[in-house]
Design an enzyme around this catalytic site. Structure first.
Site, PDB file in Angstrom:
ATOM      1  N   LYS A  98      -4.025  32.020  14.773  1.00 31.94           N
ATOM      2  CA  LYS A  98      -3.607  32.041  13.355  1.00 31.94           C
ATOM      3  C   LYS A  98      -3.120  30.653  12.934  1.00 31.94           C
ATOM      4  CE  LYS A  98       0.686  33.596  12.342  1.00 31.94           C
ATOM      5  NZ  LYS A  98       1.412  32.505  11.651  1.00 31.94           N
ATOM      6  N   ASN A  99      -2.289  30.046  13.788  1.00 31.19           N
ATOM      7  CA  ASN A  99      -1.678  28.774  13.391  1.00 31.19           C
ATOM      8  C   ASN A  99      -2.653  27.610  13.397  1.00 31.19           C
ATOM      9  OD1 ASN A  99       0.662  30.112  13.000  1.00 31.19           O
ATOM     10  ND2 ASN A  99       1.741  29.300  14.789  1.00 31.19           N
ATOM     11  N   ARG A 128       4.091  31.959   4.236  1.00 28.19           N
ATOM     12  CA  ARG A 128       5.061  30.895   4.487  1.00 28.19           C
ATOM     13  C   ARG A 128       4.335  29.539   4.609  1.00 28.19           C
ATOM     14  NH1 ARG A 128       9.539  27.839   4.505  1.00 28.19           N
ATOM     15  NH2 ARG A 128       8.458  26.239   5.631  1.00 28.19           N
ATOM     16  N   CYS A 183      13.231  31.763   5.209  1.00 26.69           N
ATOM     17  CA  CYS A 183      12.643  33.035   5.614  1.00 26.69           C
ATOM     18  C   CYS A 183      13.580  33.608   6.658  1.00 26.69           C
ATOM     19  CB  CYS A 183      11.237  32.855   6.150  1.00 26.69           C
ATOM     20  SG  CYS A 183      11.193  32.020   7.709  1.00 26.69           S
ATOM     21  N   ARG A 206      13.918  26.466   6.783  1.00 19.50           N
ATOM     22  CA  ARG A 206      12.562  25.918   6.773  1.00 19.50           C
ATOM     23  C   ARG A 206      12.268  25.007   5.574  1.00 19.50           C
ATOM     24  NH1 ARG A 206       8.541  30.356   9.369  1.00 19.50           N
ATOM     25  NH2 ARG A 206       7.537  28.483  10.139  1.00 19.50           N
ATOM     26  N   PRO A 207      12.986  23.885   5.455  1.00 17.20           N
ATOM     27  CA  PRO A 207      12.713  22.955   4.358  1.00 17.20           C
ATOM     28  C   PRO A 207      11.381  22.225   4.563  1.00 17.20           C
ATOM     29  CG  PRO A 207      14.323  22.025   5.875  1.00 17.20           C
ATOM     30  CD  PRO A 207      14.013  23.402   6.376  1.00 17.20           C
ATOM     31  N   ASP A 267      11.170  18.823   3.587  1.00 13.17           N
ATOM     32  CA  ASP A 267      11.521  17.431   3.279  1.00 13.17           C
ATOM     33  C   ASP A 267      10.664  16.415   4.044  1.00 13.17           C
ATOM     34  OD1 ASP A 267      12.942  18.624   5.465  1.00 13.17           O
ATOM     35  OD2 ASP A 267      14.143  16.806   5.621  1.00 13.17           O
ATOM     36  N   LEU A 268      10.299  16.723   5.286  1.00 11.63           N
ATOM     37  CA  LEU A 268       9.513  15.770   6.081  1.00 11.63           C
ATOM     38  C   LEU A 268       8.103  15.609   5.504  1.00 11.63           C
ATOM     39  CD1 LEU A 268      10.576  16.968   9.651  1.00 11.63           C
ATOM     40  CD2 LEU A 268      11.452  15.013   8.385  1.00 11.63           C
ATOM     41  N   ASP A 294       7.793  30.461  19.491  1.00  9.93           N
ATOM     42  CA  ASP A 294       7.065  31.674  19.125  1.00  9.93           C
ATOM     43  C   ASP A 294       6.940  32.676  20.285  1.00  9.93           C
ATOM     44  OD1 ASP A 294       6.781  30.797  16.559  1.00  9.93           O
ATOM     45  OD2 ASP A 294       4.665  30.270  16.695  1.00  9.93           O
ATOM     46  N   ARG A 299       0.655  40.619  10.794  1.00 11.74           N
ATOM     47  CA  ARG A 299       0.411  39.313  10.173  1.00 11.74           C
ATOM     48  C   ARG A 299      -0.080  38.305  11.226  1.00 11.74           C
ATOM     49  NH1 ARG A 299       3.310  35.210   8.893  1.00 11.74           N
ATOM     50  NH2 ARG A 299       5.242  35.755   9.906  1.00 11.74           N
TER      51      ARG A 299
END
Ligand code: UD1
Length: 418
Positions: A22-23, A93, A117, A122-123, A125-126, A305, A397
């Site tokens: 998935k990722n 997400r 979440c 989980r910003p 900014d990077l 994970d 999911r």
């Protein structure tokens, strides 16, 4: 709302085949916007997350997306809608992965800020710092972030933390920028390498993917490509934990054993053996496995994970183990549910102390997120009596045909929908 009922299992039959990651699929689907022609992506898992990424692409500028089994045909369009609707962004997400391709291809993107979440704030900014270094003008307000540029410039970017999503987003954008961009302190996960191979087939020159310095020599125009998604190492790890808790051998096909090294190492430390072949592994469990200490880290460290699934194993192991979660600030959501099943776990900040008990007991529990949900499935297999897990949409999911795959290897699982 759907739920599973699961009974403990004392015999597993046969083999299981692992789906596409998935990722790895999510950024690769997003990157397909970069070319002008139809790209073909094989081994895409059929999941709500991949379907939502396709919907996101459609409103971002994809002209046509066709699915044939696990193969996707993506034809980008010349124009973009520019704004991602809130309803769509909140469903996925990883929606922020669309920023890089949209900005590089169409010069603008407006997207709802992802927000936190269940597992942390989980910003992004990077990601934004990187796009700013590439020359994007960024405005934030009313819950949205808007990025615009006439033409992105190559940039040298140092990531404060090796963020997987930021590395992917910036690699994708850099591939459509003429000139050399460099990402330092980049993430090294196998999904990054799979994405780099795809971008390379599209015409970008990429060096160093899989190391902490990635050099991308982008092109003004990229071509379409045909690519295959790598097997899902987290799905494989979950089935390894299932085999261990059931104390039954299981052959797991369609894996890349190299990607599973940190998981295999921990299982071996617990006393569980793993035979590695070219594209498959076999888990050879033991009667009583030992507690271990786990610290989650960026790849090649132990994956965050897999933390929850291992905590379920440790709940019934011999002795006491310590779990330290360094990646996400709130990733012990499975613990209250495991406690309801009789586990002995104490949490102090980002540390959990797990004292193994002989047997858990089946209970009615709640899947709060994807991996916490998978952990409850594993716990249910090591419990006495039946367990009922609700909100399993979270689990499905990330695991293609989970219930079918579990039933096929002999697990007594039933799915109900209210
Ligand atoms: C990806 C995976 C997720 C996995 C995670 C870590 C996808 C779709 N998801 O998520 O399954 O758990 O990697 O291996 O591939 N961070 C910031 N600012 C940023 C970006 C990240 O502070 O701009 C922080 C996050 O809040 C988190 C840490 O960095 O604490 C790691 O996040 P990151 O590596 O970016 O994870 P994702 O790409 O979101």
């Amino acid at each position: 709302m759907s739920y599973y009922t699961i009974s403990p299992c004392f015999k597993l039959d046969g083999e299981v085949s692992i789906s596409g990651s998935k990722n790895a699929a999510l950024p690769i689907i997003a990157a397909s916007l970069l070319s002008g022609e139809t790209s073909v992506i094989h081994n895409v898992p059929l999941l709500s997350d991949t379907a939502n990424m396709c919907s996101l692409l459609k409103c971002s500028g994809a002209e046509n997306i066709r699915r044939d089994g696990n193969t996707l045909y993506i034809t980008p369009g010349e124009k973009s809608g520019g704004t991602i609707p809130l309803e769509l962004a909140t469903k996925l997400r990883a929606s922020f992965l669309i920023i890089g391709p949209m900005l590089a291809r169409y010069g603008k993107v407006k997207i709802p800020l992802p927000g936190g979440c269940q597992i942390g704030a989980r910003p992004i900014d990077l990601h934004l710092k990187g796009f700013s270094a590439m020359g994007a003008k960024i405005k934030q307000g009313h819950g949205y972030v808007e990025l615009k540029c006439d033409r992105l410039q190559p940039a040298k970017i140092y990531l404060d933390f090796p963020s997987v999503g930021a590395t992917e987003n910036l690699m994708i954008a850099a591939s459509l920028i003429n000139g050399e961009s460099i990402i330092e302190n980049a993430a090294t996960e196998p999904e990054i390498t799979n994405l780099a191979e795809y971008l390379h087939k599209m015409g970008a020159e990429i060096e160093g993917a899989g190391t902490d310095t990635i050099k991308i020599n982008g092109r003004k125009v990229l071509k379409s490509a045909e690519h295959t998604i790598i097997p899902d190492r987290i799905e494989a790890g979950t089935f390894m934990a299932i085999s261990a808790i059931c104390k039954c051998r299981l052959k797991i096909n369609n894996v890349i054993p190299d990607h599973l090294k940190p998981i295999i190492a921990k299982l071996k430390e617990m006393g569980i053996n793993v035979n590695e072949n070219d594209k498959s592994i076999e888990v050879i469990p033991c009667e009583k496995f030992k507690a271990v200490d786990i610290k989650t880290l960026p790849y090649p460290g132990f994956p965050t994970d897999m933390q929850a699934q291992f905590m379920s194993l440790m709940s019934v192991s011999e002795g006491t183990g310590v779990v330290i979660e360094t990646i996400f600030e709130n990733r012990f959501m499975q613990v209250p549910e495991l406690l309801r099943m009789g586990a002995n776990i104490k949490i102090d900040g980002r540390t959990a102390i797990v004292d193994g008990t002989k047997r858990l007991s089946g209970a009615k529990v709640h899947a709060t997120d994807l991996r916490a949900g998978a952990a409850l499935v594993i716990a249910a297999l090591g419990a006495q009596g039946e367990t009922e897990i609700d909100d399993i949409e979270h689990i499905e999911r990330g695991y293609e045909n989970f219930e079918k795959k579990l039933s096929k290897i002999g697990i007594n699982i039933k799915k109900f929908t209210n």
